[in-house]
Design a protein around this motif. Structure first.
Motif, short mmCIF file in Angstrom:
data_model
loop_
_atom_site.label_atom_id
_atom_site.label_comp_id
_atom_site.label_asym_id
_atom_site.label_seq_id
_atom_site.Cartn_x
_atom_site.Cartn_y
_atom_site.Cartn_z
N PRO A 41 28.04 6.13 34.45
CA PRO A 41 27.47 6.32 35.79
C PRO A 41 28.40 5.87 36.92
N LEU A 42 29.29 4.92 36.64
CA LEU A 42 30.22 4.43 37.66
C LEU A 42 31.55 5.18 37.62
N GLN A 43 31.59 6.27 36.84
CA GLN A 43 32.76 7.16 36.78
C GLN A 43 34.02 6.44 36.28
N ALA A 44 33.84 5.45 35.44
CA ALA A 44 34.97 4.78 34.82
C ALA A 44 35.33 5.47 33.51
N VAL A 45 34.37 6.15 32.90
CA VAL A 45 34.57 6.87 31.65
C VAL A 45 34.06 8.30 31.82
N LYS A 104 35.50 2.73 46.59
CA LYS A 104 35.10 3.64 47.66
C LYS A 104 35.07 5.08 47.19
N ARG A 105 35.99 5.44 46.31
CA ARG A 105 36.09 6.83 45.84
C ARG A 105 35.09 7.18 44.76
N HIS A 106 34.74 6.20 43.95
CA HIS A 106 33.99 6.54 42.74
C HIS A 106 32.61 5.90 42.62
N LEU A 107 32.30 4.91 43.41
CA LEU A 107 30.96 4.37 43.38
C LEU A 107 30.10 5.11 44.40
N SER A 108 28.80 5.16 44.16
CA SER A 108 27.90 5.84 45.08
C SER A 108 27.81 5.05 46.39
N LYS A 109 27.34 5.73 47.42
CA LYS A 109 27.18 5.08 48.71
C LYS A 109 26.25 3.89 48.60
#
Length: 365
Positions: free
Chosen positions: A115-119, A162-167
């Motif tokens: 969900p945090l776009q790390a994987v 800033k680029r990959h976590l939601s607002k």
């Protein structure tokens, strides 16, 4: 097949809490040893976005300390080939038991990292397939560069967030950071009527500010601050005129809560007056059963109608230790609210008070 440099397990474990600070959802899944070892195996296997190399949870459980130290490319390639073959040998002294695949897959990877776009997840593979399907997001891997440190590391982490976590996640993280800052001479609070008061700097004051400026306008129709105090029982604000108009008696010498809010209600919607006793918890002191009983007694003795009382405990965040410590003590028939998620509230409802306890949710704007 290009294999990336493998950062040490210690370096990964050290950086994860910086990348996912207090306030990150499911942070416990993201910073524990299992998460660090999951990332290590992905680096080891070269499973990085764009490489078309992937891992499966069994590779993480079957990794060993001896194998993890063989970081030359040939050893790594041979291990990957062996681990994905049908003739795979059982590992001696594996990192985890075979049944640990589920928490690695479901908690660390699916609930935490994806969900945090790390994987990232390999597309077109059925969920029931045993094929490897997980890889590290490319920009995320750059945060573990051995040469990156100090201000450079902090800047890279902030940019990635800033680029990959939601607002919503970014807002939550910023708010959580402010609670750890001591760069304040005082905390300024704006009351619903525009009056301004100042509190001593600190987490409790920041939560009090959030209760008055964020909670009150969201959950109350016509909010007024009847009482505000801070550590040391210092009275910051006491609206004697409102108390007299309502026929209430406030005795500062009694064990009053941190904040007393009054909602004057709304005639058009039929909402009656509500008096909300609020405890601010930065370390300890929630509204538990005993505290609720004491406050109810104080309220009735002061002239409050029990039918028009409500009780709130305000915390910084659901992931904070004070909330985790207090959750089992919170009184039934009370509410819990978090300044990091101001639009939501927990209603600890009692069956025989179901009508009264809808009052805050009805008032929500």
């Amino acid at each position: 097949m290009i294999f990336p440099e493998v950062p040490s397990l210690a370096l990964i474990a050290e950086r994860l809490p910086k990348i996912f600070p207090e306030g990150t959802e499911h942070r416990n899944y993201l910073i524990r040893e299992m998460a660090a070892k999951t990332l290590y195996v992905m680096f080891y296997a070269g499973a990085i976005e764009g490489s078309d190399l992937w891992v499966r949870p069994s590779q993480i459980t079957d990794m060993t300390d001896d194998q993890a130290q063989l970081i030359d490319i040939e050893s790594r390639k041979a291990w990957v080939k062996m681990m994905l073959s049908n003739k795979k040998k059982k590992s001696e002294n594996p990192w985890y038991a075979a049944n640990s695949r589920e928490p690695i897959r479901d908690e660390t990877i699916r609930t935490g990292l994806i969900p945090l776009q790390a994987v990232i997840v390999r597309q077109g593979i059925p969920t029931t397939s045993s094929k490897p399907t997980y890889a590290l997001q490319k920009e995320f891997t750059e945060l573990f560069a051995i040469s990156l440190n100090g201000d450079g590391l902090n800047s890279a982490i902030e940019l990635w967030q800033k680029r990959h976590l939601s607002k919503a996640a970014i807002t939550r993280l910023k708010l959580m950071k402010s609670y750890g800052s001591d760069d304040f001479e005082s905390i300024q609070i704006t009351f619903p009527d525009g009056a301004i008061r100042k509190l001593e700097p600190g987490p409790s004051s920041l939560i009090s500010k959030a209760v008055i400026e964020e909670f009150a306008p969201r959950f109350l129709k016509k909010p007024k601050v009847l009482w505000l105090s801070e550590s040391g029982n210092k009275v910051v604000a006491q609206d004697e005129a409102l108390a007299q108009a309502l026929g209430l008696k406030i005795d500062p010498s009694r064990a009053l809560p941190d904040i007393i809010l009054v909602d004057l209600g709304n005639d058009s919607t039929g909402l009656e007056m509500l008096v909300l006793f609020t405890e601010v918890v930065a370390s300890d002191g929630p509204i538990n059963r005993q505290r609720k009983e004491i406050l109810t007694t104080l309220a009735t003795e002061a002239g409050f109608d029990p039918e028009h009382l409500a009780f709130l405990t305000a915390f910084i965040d659901r992931s904070s230790q004070p909330f985790k410590k207090s959750i089992s003590e919170l009184a039934w028939g009370s509410y819990a609210w978090f300044s990091s998620e101001p639009d939501y509230i927990i209603d600890l409802r009692e069956h025989d008070e179901s009508v009264k306890l809808t009052s805050l949710t009805k008032r929500k704007k």
